[in-house]
Design a protein around this motif. Structure first.
Motif, short mmCIF file in Angstrom:
data_model
loop_
_atom_site.label_atom_id
_atom_site.label_comp_id
_atom_site.label_asym_id
_atom_site.label_seq_id
_atom_site.Cartn_x
_atom_site.Cartn_y
_atom_site.Cartn_z
N ILE A 18 0.84 -1.20 0.00
CA ILE A 18 0.00 0.00 0.00
C ILE A 18 0.87 1.25 0.00
O ILE A 18 0.62 2.21 -0.74
CB ILE A 18 -0.94 -0.01 1.22
CG1 ILE A 18 -1.94 -1.16 1.10
CG2 ILE A 18 -1.67 1.32 1.35
CD1 ILE A 18 -2.80 -1.36 2.33
N ALA A 19 1.93 1.23 0.84
CA ALA A 19 2.83 2.38 0.87
C ALA A 19 3.54 2.56 -0.47
O ALA A 19 3.74 3.69 -0.94
CB ALA A 19 3.86 2.21 1.99
N ALA A 20 3.90 1.44 -1.12
CA ALA A 20 4.58 1.53 -2.41
C ALA A 20 3.66 2.12 -3.48
O ALA A 20 4.08 2.97 -4.27
CB ALA A 20 5.09 0.15 -2.83
N LEU A 21 2.41 1.66 -3.51
CA LEU A 21 1.46 2.19 -4.50
C LEU A 21 1.22 3.68 -4.26
O LEU A 21 1.19 4.49 -5.21
CB LEU A 21 0.14 1.42 -4.42
CG LEU A 21 0.20 -0.04 -4.91
CD1 LEU A 21 -1.14 -0.71 -4.68
CD2 LEU A 21 0.56 -0.08 -6.39
N THR A 22 1.05 4.04 -2.99
CA THR A 22 0.83 5.46 -2.68
C THR A 22 2.05 6.29 -3.04
O THR A 22 1.94 7.37 -3.64
CB THR A 22 0.51 5.61 -1.18
OG1 THR A 22 -0.62 4.81 -0.85
CG2 THR A 22 0.20 7.06 -0.85
#
Length: 253
Positions: A18-22
């Motif tokens: 999730i952090a990578a996509l954001t």
């Protein structure tokens, strides 16, 4: 036997994803906005210098010193300058400040637009270079083609992009660390609940299992705690009834 994956690891992976996509989305938007801002800045700088050069070229054309004065104007403005007549033919030298006129990006479109009385401006290669074409109002000179490179702006944009990427990587790592911490806390609470359930399974109903946090896991822990207490009471009553039955049978005998 199926391989077992601990909650702390897959939940940490989910947080990291999730952090990578954001971070990726923020990086793309930030990079595009940064490049747009640098491009606007480059065009503003070149447009102002090109306008001053156009005024000087017009004066030189009117005084008949275009061929001899264009090189000095180009050096003073730090621009590659090319002058065209109303038919689109080059009037000056094909090379200016080391740049050949045939190598100027979008040269034909820029000259045609200037011959039509309109301004042309475009930045190539991110902020690598800017092309400007301006109409001229001088005898025999109808269009001025300008080419300028921006090594300093390109370097600054590269630094900004590197910093954005570093921030994205740090955000992804932070998301993974937070995921590990959260998963560890959840796994610890689930282990307490599982230990209490095993105790009930083996017949120990006095294992304390309080609700430390009023969420779903806390409610589950409280429910299992109440269930253990009620099972303990039920087994106590059954043992008491069994003992009474044994005493009754003993009297009957």
């Amino acid at each position: 036997m199926q391989a077992r994956i601990g909650m702390r690891w897959w939940l940490a992976g989910a947080f990291a994803a999730i952090a990578a996509l954001t971070a990726f989305a923020v990086t793309e938007v930030s990079s595009q906005r940064s490049e747009s801002a640098f491009r606007d800045r480059a065009q503003e700088l070149v447009a102002g210098r090109a306008l001053r050069a156009a005024i000087s070229v017009t004066d030189a054309s009117g005084g008949g010193a275009l061929q001899t004065g264009l090189a000095a104007i180009a050096d003073r403005a730090r621009l590659a300058l090319f002058v065209f007549n109303e038919e689109g033919a080059l009037l000056t030298a094909p090379t200016s400040r080391g740049m050949h006129v045939e190598s100027v990006p979008q040269r034909e479109a820029a000259v045609q637009r200037a011959l039509g009385g309109r301004r042309f401006i475009a930045t190539e290669g991110g902020v690598g270079a800017t092309v400007v074409a301006l109409p001229l109002r001088a005898p025999g000179s109808s269009a001025l083609l300008v080419y300028a490179e921006h090594p300093a702006l390109a370097a600054e944009l590269g630094i900004v992009r590197d910093e954005i990427v570093e921030a994205a990587v740090l955000a992804m790592l932070l998301g993974a660390v937070v995921g590990v911490l959260v998963a560890t806390l959840i796994a610890a609470r689930l282990r307490r609940i599982a230990a209490a359930a095993r105790s009930i399974e083996t017949g120990r109903f006095d294992t304390p299992l309080g609700s430390r946090f009023p969420d779903e896991l806390g409610e589950l822990a409280a429910t299992i705690g109440r269930m253990g207490a009620r099972l303990g009471e039920s087994f106590s009553r059954l043992e008491s009834d069994r003992d009474r039955l044994r005493r009754l049978l003993a009297r009957l005998h």
